[in-house]
Design an enzyme around this catalytic site. Structure first.
Site, PDB file in Angstrom:
ATOM      1  N   TYR B  92     -43.117 -19.452 -54.176  1.00 19.51           N
ATOM      2  CA  TYR B  92     -42.168 -20.462 -53.685  1.00 19.51           C
ATOM      3  C   TYR B  92     -42.876 -21.549 -52.887  1.00 19.51           C
ATOM      4  CZ  TYR B  92     -37.673 -22.220 -51.980  1.00 19.51           C
ATOM      5  OH  TYR B  92     -36.578 -23.007 -51.702  1.00 19.51           O
ATOM      6  N   SER B 188     -44.467 -13.038 -56.007  1.00 17.72           N
ATOM      7  CA  SER B 188     -43.287 -13.514 -55.292  1.00 17.72           C
ATOM      8  C   SER B 188     -42.383 -14.307 -56.246  1.00 17.72           C
ATOM      9  CB  SER B 188     -43.723 -14.340 -54.075  1.00 17.72           C
ATOM     10  OG  SER B 188     -42.633 -14.526 -53.201  1.00 17.72           O
ATOM     11  N   GLN B 189     -42.096 -15.580 -56.016  1.00 19.24           N
ATOM     12  CA  GLN B 189     -41.303 -16.328 -56.990  1.00 19.24           C
ATOM     13  C   GLN B 189     -41.948 -16.251 -58.361  1.00 19.24           C
ATOM     14  OE1 GLN B 189     -39.410 -20.581 -56.532  1.00 19.24           O
ATOM     15  NE2 GLN B 189     -41.380 -20.874 -57.530  1.00 19.24           N
ATOM     16  N   ASP B 274     -42.364  -5.282 -46.647  1.00 20.14           N
ATOM     17  CA  ASP B 274     -42.141  -6.655 -47.092  1.00 20.14           C
ATOM     18  C   ASP B 274     -40.819  -7.179 -46.525  1.00 20.14           C
ATOM     19  OD1 ASP B 274     -41.795  -9.050 -48.506  1.00 20.14           O
ATOM     20  OD2 ASP B 274     -42.658  -8.225 -50.338  1.00 20.14           O
ATOM     21  N   HIS B 303     -45.368  -9.056 -47.141  1.00 23.60           N
ATOM     22  CA  HIS B 303     -45.266  -9.775 -48.408  1.00 23.60           C
ATOM     23  C   HIS B 303     -46.622 -10.167 -49.010  1.00 23.60           C
ATOM     24  CE1 HIS B 303     -43.062 -11.760 -51.498  1.00 23.60           C
ATOM     25  NE2 HIS B 303     -43.452 -12.955 -51.168  1.00 23.60           N
TER      26      HIS B 303
END
Lengths: 323, 323, 323, 323, 323, 323
Positions: B92, B188-189, B274, B303
């Site tokens: 992101y 992640s994203q 996370d 994360h």
């Protein structure tokens, strides 16, 4: 947060290092002319509310690119045919809110036009209803501060300033507004918009700007520790080669630069512990302001500024300029 | 941050409460078909870099609405005619970065396509070059998570998922790519995008998703304490009447829902501390995943997840599936 | 964090208040001579990795006290007989990492020697493999900054600087290294080590130091708000009578003092919002540096500094000095 | 911080998941025997202080490896020939302090031995004077928790526990100590040490442990949000493959495991909002404790625990066990 | 902050563990009777303001001990002889504010009485004008929560609740108020006061309480992470032996206990991410409430709760109960 | 926190901008005379404790308004008929504590009088037993700093300073005290009280003040980032029109103003990273102090100041002045 910025003696004379671009006036003249060429009359539709003392109307008017901007037009019930009117602009991320959020002015006899900020309107509970139809290149966390910031033509605030100026065009056409007695007002981003409109119009009776944002970007970007100036710093922390380009664009919307053009009387407030809009940046705009001006300083406040105390002062100050 | 989510025994069987909309498959079939109908072939232009071991090409391909998406296509110098290729998606706010940021795959013999996220690309130093041409209504702090979230047709992630799926269409057309051996990867994203592509394509050889975002929105929105799930919570903290509408849209892009459609082998990682992508949300996707699957859990990581250790594992795992 | 340190105009001429001890050169000459007297040749063992473009060798060489220091020696596959080589030092708490973490240099045609920091190697995911065999008296939270800080002979950084200098001795003996074309590089603590090596050797072709730590301790200790300078301040907040003793030791490892001895060309970066290595401390080293020098300033970055942008600049700058 | 851990009803029966290694008793028997074989008698030297009611002596005694440990031996002026004595251990990072820091016991008629923690002694103003002569491999931020944690023989706490046990050997040899009436006491790390000594000796009259650390590592590492348990979690967040190895070592020094061996009367305190030593970890040790025991719970305190109130309770409790 | 409290299904049935003291009703009957015996009629003096739609009157009335409490009485200009009236109480630390701060009710046709909280009135910009003439023993940071908390007769909230109840006595005597149509309203502490008044009077037409404070102290004190419940926890973290005494006092002012006595219709709001007034504590009051009741839950809000959305709901709900 | 205040060279000569009111001496002369007129002799009652080396007596004496103030009078067992005595004042929110908390002085041969602060005594575990019988108008969060701050006659610190001065009247009447050898001491608020007593009495033998609070209010209020100066800033952030009035009151209790009246020898400490009592405010008092004076500066400490090191210095310094 302590008083971290310049001492008050230096604030009194501080000036921004930002320079007016050569084509600054032409840029805005052209921008506004283009937008006005696309404008159609505002629409006004009364909305039913539980309020009995204030009428609320849902207004839309033409802003940048002829795009429709939403606003609430509120009018004291039983007021005379034409009343003095205050056009109000929103703080960063906020929108015009709900119909019953009438603020402090209508019960004092003023009509108000509460203007949406395109694309904004999801923060602090103040919802908005106006989209921004324009996409953009990479922007910091998606925030508005850096949308299109690489070209002055594309910059989000070109559109928003235009909307703000045209809100006054529109309000003068609304039934029940005394077009000779128009003031503008806003807090933070709204204060910056009020200052910008003051610089780009010559028909205002009064200007009120509280802890205004969008002033003296070169300093705000390196001094603020909270709030949207940080989006610019954040963008440039990734886009390390675009500092010059970004500063070039910002000079067109910097109220510490534009303010020399303003002529209407100004009541401005500044907070000396403001970490969002550092007091020097606010002074940069005030010190440069071209019209008659009055300053109220709050030495112990952060960005909340004068709040109700400033409102009380404004209710005293307004009649001298608006009635 | 401690291990704040469900105990591992419950994670192993946890399922999302999100439900697949009746028209979920039709929605995506139509969306992708429309985009493909507008697609034109990718362009490829080699860029000059100081690198001697890896060629870098500037690619653009057609994504949602036929709009051009930028990517870096990197290829080991001196590799065979056609090499297995990994399509990589960004975290992101990140973009494809600079040409010399080659990552860990090219020197291991893989080609990569490093795909921009439209409108993103100003965070963490990873710059991007792809605009998102679409405006939007009020969004929380302007962030991407809530752009158009009131209508599934308008939602930002409809566009981004389409771009991600069409990146694979494009990579298969690039010179030097072995179209039979395509993997997708992201963190992640980027991990969420890899999962989405795995659900919306049936021609992948391998899928790698690390601490994936965009899974199990109903839980992520009420449990995450950092990161972009908070944009959704933030939006709904102002737009208090739109919870149902927002959840309805999100169900179309929820990888804990979509994952049942996936068939390609998956290597997934989760971090048990996370705070951005809560481990239960990641498990919700993993547990629902339709293809063969392997999980690596990092009990003491937030994360950042497995980082280099996960890379090392991926370099071991990939040859079994991609060569 | 704003730009909190001196204005750029003052940074340009700022000098540390630390003074070179009379026996500074003798101290280092003796220290290095003793270590070299104990040195044995480096060992080199190729490790099997999934990488095809880069060979990785596990190296150990003699550092302070003849103790063995671990490093990764990486070499582009298919490069010529002798290649220019960059010796790289680690940031605080980091180690040499895993074999496949090749960084940005090998695919550009350079060999690298990624050197462990003794006793460190558990932070940020970059693991290390080299113990520090020396115990110590009371130290702040056990951190490295205050180990043995009461006597220059016992100080941890005497050992670490010696290791760093001898890493260059070792790299020149490695097969495939062009001993006439050696550069040193590091970020933060690694940047401080690169500067120290530049001061303590006269055979380097190039020096690259990014946001270097270990410069101008008297100022770093009272100005930094994050990072390892705080260990020194923390130690002295308990050991209140040892300020003089500690400053005396630190003068022997202060790169703002040592830098006057350096002669190799330097490319240095500084970040003006750096709260870990305040920009004035970095300028103190740069302004004192004895060799040809070039500065890149990042006005909107904290300690992450220039990241990929600085790498790109280094890839352009290196060939002028190393080839 | 709220009461975030188990409800009190569950605390009352909670047990650790850590298991006693098969060779636990042998490990400690051997370790202590080796250390005792190297021991020489304590040295005692009275120091001149401005105090008139308490004598202070500088003591050194043999700890692990025969290495000398420093301590203050304090004795009420004018007390009888032999007085009951409390051996006190320090909190994490603290040392024995300055001579005049007499604490609350000497004016109540007890002698005390305030024992240094090797290598510690720079935190919270409590300075120490005892080095730890042992180097170590990579450790998290250099902290003591992870020094040598990969091998039980090398682990820092093997040395520290041995020092603590031998402090009692030493105190019994000091002039003026009633060797039949020895208590141990400590807070946090000191409380953990007191518990460990209670498990590894059978000649104590009383044990007082306040908010003890070093109990139930498997839970402390995943639940604590402040303090030194985080060093273990931090280390494992980088050294991702060493979780098993680390837990294996920790089982040898886990007071929730060792406590079953203890026989002396215990007065223990726990704080239900303790974020450094979660209340369940303290209960894990208390519930397992083999001797007579009494618990004081502080429902509204974080790691400061009972402070002066616990001291007052201890002054009431001690005479029943020590006189 | 995530949804950290009980899941909604458990909230629906959750009950406080606090018990009604045997003499609860007698305590309040006596307290109110004593206060009423000392009461004199309210004074009303119109203040000059710039407002034209709302009259503002400065009122003082007799509260606890006959002491005068200040309030603003506001009335829509031109309203009928007697209008329905809402008595409003303030959030913690706030006061009645400035004359022009009229809130959302007067323009909807309601009169309001905005009541000061004795001794409070310096927070958030809402100034107050009413002293609390009573001294007190040691209190946590001087805050109101712990003033006199050791004896129910001395507790600050005994006085404040009495003031709140007598505000309704007073409002019914004001000219222009329809004494048959009285509602009470407040947010946070104000919501708690509204609930208390609902329990201690039987003549109210409607009760509105938003995110109310002062409910279910035993849980609020161990669960809240912000706000004034922490004063109680803070006090007990020093006064460790007074837990029982404090809980005994609090039971007399706990709205989760008092609420069973209430009979008037209630509109209550709760926020599921509220860290100041945990949702379970609010539900404890709601679930126990004796009268007809309606709940609005805001799943994504912290203590700001429903804000303008709740106001809009209240403007719809009020006419059904007040007109 | 870095050294954020003036450089040491400027600290050495810094003076407050606060001005002595014309009636300053009269105000205090009258205030003290009134209080003394109401005074009755102290009561002394020995309390039973487990201590054998120190006697503890519960004392009450007449303070402001004749109100009884509680204190602990402690005396070394077996000391001579009359011993030098130190009157000690408490830090903000603290009380005299529990009987066994004897501090560092009694075992050094001094008697002490540990004086309560009226209304305080619930913070940091140091409980108090003295109420403040005076109510007050709106105060910031209820804190003591702003109670009655609008009128010098009503201000809380008028009462507290009077109590502090009369504590010395009382101590001279206690059995076993050498009335010719009285010192005062305190830390933070206690240091401010010690300074105030030094200014308002001429019979002290010695004054010790550590990191004193209540000095140079005009600067403390705009510079401190933690601690009770923030209550004043917080109050004025709401009561925006009362700045002048507040500063007027504060001038009567400002130790940077009062200090010129002092004549007894002073040992003062300052911490250069103190965020609660900025070093310049402490220097403002020290530089103005009228008697002989000695300063100890701690360059790396925040408000904890010199702690045990300062105690050790005081134990050396005291005999020169008190014996």
């Amino acid at each position: 947060m302590p008083q971290y910025d310049l001492p008050e003696s230096e604030l009194a004379t501080y000036r921004t290092t930002a320079q007016a671009p050569d084509d600054l006036d032409a840029f805005w003249a052209d921008t506004l002319a283009e937008a006005r060429a696309l404008a159609t009359p505002p629409t006004v539709e009364q909305v039913k509310t539980p309020l009995v003392g204030v009428e609320v109307h849902d207004v839309s008017f033409s802003g940048f690119g002829g795009e429709r901007i939403r606003a609430w037009y509120r009018r004291p019930v039983g007021a005379g045919a034409e009343v003095p009117t205050v056009v109000r602009y929103q703080g960063y991320t906020g929108g015009r809110g709900l119909p019953h959020q009438i603020g402090f002015l209508p019960t004092a006899g003023y009509a108000t036009l509460e203007v949406d900020s395109r694309g904004q309107g999801s923060g602090g509970g103040n919802v908005g209803d106006t989209p921004d139809a324009h996409g953009h290149g990479p922007s910091y966390l998606g925030g508005f501060m850096t949308r299109g910031v690489l070209r002055k033509e594309d910059y989000y605030y070109r559109r928003l300033y235009t909307d703000a100026v045209l809100a006054v065009d529109a309000v003068k056409q609304l039934p029940g507004v005394d077009a000779e007695r128009i003031a503008v007002h806003g807090i933070s981003q709204g204060g910056g918009l009020a200052l910008a409109v003051a610089a780009l119009r010559d028909d205002l009776s009064a200007v009120m700007a509280d802890v205004p944002f969008l002033c003296d970007f070169p300093r705000g970007m390196v001094l603020a520790t909270d709030g949207p100036y940080l989006e610019l710093a954040g963008y440039l922390s990734s886009h390390r080669d675009e500092v010059g380009q970004v500063l070039e664009t910002l000079a067109y919307v910097d109220n510490a630069v534009l303010a020399t053009r303003a002529t209407a009387p100004l009541l401005l407030s500044v907070a000396l512990m403001d970490t969002v809009c550092p007091p020097s940046t606010v002074h940069a705009a005030f010190n440069a302001y071209g019209g008659p001006k009055q300053l109220r300083s709050y030495p112990f406040n952060n960005h909340e500024g004068g709040q109700f105390h400033q409102e009380a002062l404004q209710l005293e100050w307004l009649p001298d300029h608006l009635r």
